[in-house]
Design a protein around this motif. Structure first.
Motif, PDB file in Angstrom:
ATOM      1  N   GLU A  49       0.832  -1.199   0.000  1.00 27.02           N
ATOM      2  CA  GLU A  49       0.000   0.000   0.000  1.00 27.02           C
ATOM      3  C   GLU A  49       0.869   1.253   0.000  1.00 27.02           C
ATOM      4  OE1 GLU A  49      -2.870   0.501   3.153  1.00 27.02           O
ATOM      5  OE2 GLU A  49      -1.351   1.072   4.589  1.00 27.02           O
ATOM      6  N   LEU A  50       2.038   1.185   0.614  1.00 28.86           N
ATOM      7  CA  LEU A  50       2.941   2.331   0.595  1.00 28.86           C
ATOM      8  C   LEU A  50       3.495   2.558  -0.810  1.00 28.86           C
ATOM      9  CD1 LEU A  50       4.768   1.677   3.969  1.00 28.86           C
ATOM     10  CD2 LEU A  50       2.952   3.340   3.509  1.00 28.86           C
ATOM     11  N   ILE A  51       3.820   1.474  -1.508  1.00 28.92           N
ATOM     12  CA  ILE A  51       4.255   1.594  -2.910  1.00 28.92           C
ATOM     13  C   ILE A  51       3.114   2.159  -3.750  1.00 28.92           C
ATOM     14  CG2 ILE A  51       4.926   0.299  -4.979  1.00 28.92           C
ATOM     15  CD1 ILE A  51       6.452  -1.607  -3.041  1.00 28.92           C
ATOM     16  N   GLY A  52       1.890   1.696  -3.509  1.00 26.57           N
ATOM     17  CA  GLY A  52       0.726   2.203  -4.237  1.00 26.57           C
ATOM     18  C   GLY A  52       0.524   3.694  -4.024  1.00 26.57           C
ATOM     19  N   ALA A  53       0.647   4.145  -2.784  1.00 29.68           N
ATOM     20  CA  ALA A  53       0.495   5.575  -2.494  1.00 29.68           C
ATOM     21  C   ALA A  53       1.588   6.380  -3.189  1.00 29.68           C
ATOM     22  CB  ALA A  53       0.520   5.813  -0.985  1.00 29.68           C
ATOM     23  N   ALA A  54       2.825   5.890  -3.114  1.00 24.72           N
ATOM     24  CA  ALA A  54       3.936   6.585  -3.772  1.00 24.72           C
ATOM     25  C   ALA A  54       3.729   6.620  -5.282  1.00 24.72           C
ATOM     26  CB  ALA A  54       5.262   5.909  -3.422  1.00 24.72           C
ATOM     27  N   HIS A  55       3.266   5.511  -5.851  1.00 26.03           N
ATOM     28  CA  HIS A  55       3.050   5.437  -7.292  1.00 26.03           C
ATOM     29  C   HIS A  55       1.953   6.412  -7.726  1.00 26.03           C
ATOM     30  CE1 HIS A  55       2.283   2.697 -11.011  1.00 26.03           C
ATOM     31  NE2 HIS A  55       3.141   3.656 -11.294  1.00 26.03           N
ATOM     32  N   ALA A  56       0.834   6.432  -6.999  1.00 27.49           N
ATOM     33  CA  ALA A  56      -0.271   7.328  -7.345  1.00 27.49           C
ATOM     34  C   ALA A  56       0.166   8.789  -7.253  1.00 27.49           C
ATOM     35  CB  ALA A  56      -1.468   7.063  -6.428  1.00 27.49           C
ATOM     36  N   ALA A  57       0.931   9.124  -6.218  1.00 27.98           N
ATOM     37  CA  ALA A  57       1.396  10.501  -6.043  1.00 27.98           C
ATOM     38  C   ALA A  57       2.366  10.900  -7.150  1.00 27.98           C
ATOM     39  CB  ALA A  57       2.063  10.660  -4.681  1.00 27.98           C
ATOM     40  N   CYS A  58       3.308  10.029  -7.457  1.00 30.65           N
ATOM     41  CA  CYS A  58       4.310  10.317  -8.481  1.00 30.65           C
ATOM     42  C   CYS A  58       3.657  10.476  -9.853  1.00 30.65           C
ATOM     43  CB  CYS A  58       5.349   9.196  -8.489  1.00 30.65           C
ATOM     44  SG  CYS A  58       6.713   9.486  -9.628  1.00 30.65           S
ATOM     45  N   PHE A  59       2.778   9.541 -10.196  1.00 29.65           N
ATOM     46  CA  PHE A  59       2.068   9.600 -11.470  1.00 29.65           C
ATOM     47  C   PHE A  59       1.294  10.914 -11.587  1.00 29.65           C
ATOM     48  CE2 PHE A  59      -2.054   9.196 -13.514  1.00 29.65           C
ATOM     49  CZ  PHE A  59      -1.704   8.825 -14.801  1.00 29.65           C
ATOM     50  N   LYS A 121       4.129   5.725 -18.159  1.00 32.57           N
ATOM     51  CA  LYS A 121       5.448   5.142 -18.439  1.00 32.57           C
ATOM     52  C   LYS A 121       6.594   5.987 -17.903  1.00 32.57           C
ATOM     53  CE  LYS A 121       3.617   1.850 -20.912  1.00 32.57           C
ATOM     54  NZ  LYS A 121       3.071   0.790 -20.125  1.00 32.57           N
ATOM     55  N   GLY A 122       6.352   7.299 -17.756  1.00 34.77           N
ATOM     56  CA  GLY A 122       7.456   8.193 -17.460  1.00 34.77           C
ATOM     57  C   GLY A 122       7.659   8.590 -16.013  1.00 34.77           C
ATOM     58  N   CYS A 123       6.677   8.341 -15.151  1.00 34.97           N
ATOM     59  CA  CYS A 123       6.887   8.784 -13.769  1.00 34.97           C
ATOM     60  C   CYS A 123       7.970   7.922 -13.116  1.00 34.97           C
ATOM     61  CB  CYS A 123       5.580   8.792 -12.978  1.00 34.97           C
ATOM     62  SG  CYS A 123       5.147   7.307 -12.084  1.00 34.97           S
ATOM     63  N   PRO A 124       8.800   8.519 -12.251  1.00 31.82           N
ATOM     64  CA  PRO A 124       9.918   7.798 -11.647  1.00 31.82           C
ATOM     65  C   PRO A 124       9.524   6.533 -10.897  1.00 31.82           C
ATOM     66  CG  PRO A 124      10.258  10.140 -11.379  1.00 31.82           C
ATOM     67  CD  PRO A 124       8.882   9.974 -11.961  1.00 31.82           C
ATOM     68  N   VAL A 125       8.367   6.520 -10.238  1.00 29.03           N
ATOM     69  CA  VAL A 125       7.981   5.303  -9.507  1.00 29.03           C
ATOM     70  C   VAL A 125       7.600   4.192 -10.485  1.00 29.03           C
ATOM     71  CG1 VAL A 125       6.393   4.286  -7.826  1.00 29.03           C
ATOM     72  CG2 VAL A 125       7.416   6.519  -7.380  1.00 29.03           C
ATOM     73  N   SER A 126       6.955   4.519 -11.608  1.00 30.86           N
ATOM     74  CA  SER A 126       6.694   3.488 -12.618  1.00 30.86           C
ATOM     75  C   SER A 126       8.007   2.870 -13.083  1.00 30.86           C
ATOM     76  CB  SER A 126       5.969   4.078 -13.834  1.00 30.86           C
ATOM     77  OG  SER A 126       4.627   4.356 -13.562  1.00 30.86           O
ATOM     78  N   LYS A 127       9.013   3.717 -13.255  1.00 23.17           N
ATOM     79  CA  LYS A 127      10.320   3.226 -13.701  1.00 23.17           C
ATOM     80  C   LYS A 127      11.012   2.381 -12.634  1.00 23.17           C
ATOM     81  CE  LYS A 127      11.193   7.147 -16.751  1.00 23.17           C
ATOM     82  NZ  LYS A 127      12.069   8.307 -16.979  1.00 23.17           N
TER      83      LYS A 127
END
Length: 140
Positions: A49-59, A121-127
């Protein structure tokens, strides 16, 4: 290079152990986690869930930048990232990260959707979900 960090402490075995998660900023400070919060749906946090929150914020931030560059104004973005943890051999692996976003703004809907695909594709957390992982170890 900007460097931020999170930390974790763990005591005990997998099922009977307990852990605490903290962030450098203090946004999280000794938040409890354990087997029951990760695999049994009990209240509390877990790494996915922490990765999910970081991913949503970064995106959402990346999308905002891309939309601004495309001339879209009055932007509002709401995003969830669903992180899938699957059984793999004797352990587990994060196999999926599914972004769900709602975007409003003044601009061509096709352009807005294209911007979202770029941010996906480009947000740092996706990468980072396919990143090289390195390790320094100190024992004792």
């Amino acid at each position: 290079m900007i460097v931020n960090s999170g930390s974790a402490k763990w005591e005990g075995g997998l099922k009977d152990g307990k852990g605490l998660i903290s962030t450098k900023s203090g946004a999280l400070s000794d938040q409890p986690y354990g087997f029951n919060t990760r695999f049994e749906g009990k209240p509390g946090t877990n790494p996915e869930e922490l990765i999910g929150a970081a991913h949503a914020a970064c995106f959402s931030m990346a999308l905002s930048m891309i939309l601004q560059g495309a001339g879209v104004t009055d932007v509002k973005i709401e995003t969830t990232s669903q992180i899938g943890l699957d059984k793999e051999g004797e352990g587990f692996a994060i196999k999926t990260a599914h972004l769900v976003t709602r975007i409003t703004g003044n601009g061509d809907p096709a352009v807005i959707e294209d911007c979202a695909r770029q941010a996906e594709k480009g947000c740092p957390v996706s990468k980072v979900l396919n990143a090289e992982v390195t390790l320094d170890v100190t024992v004792g």
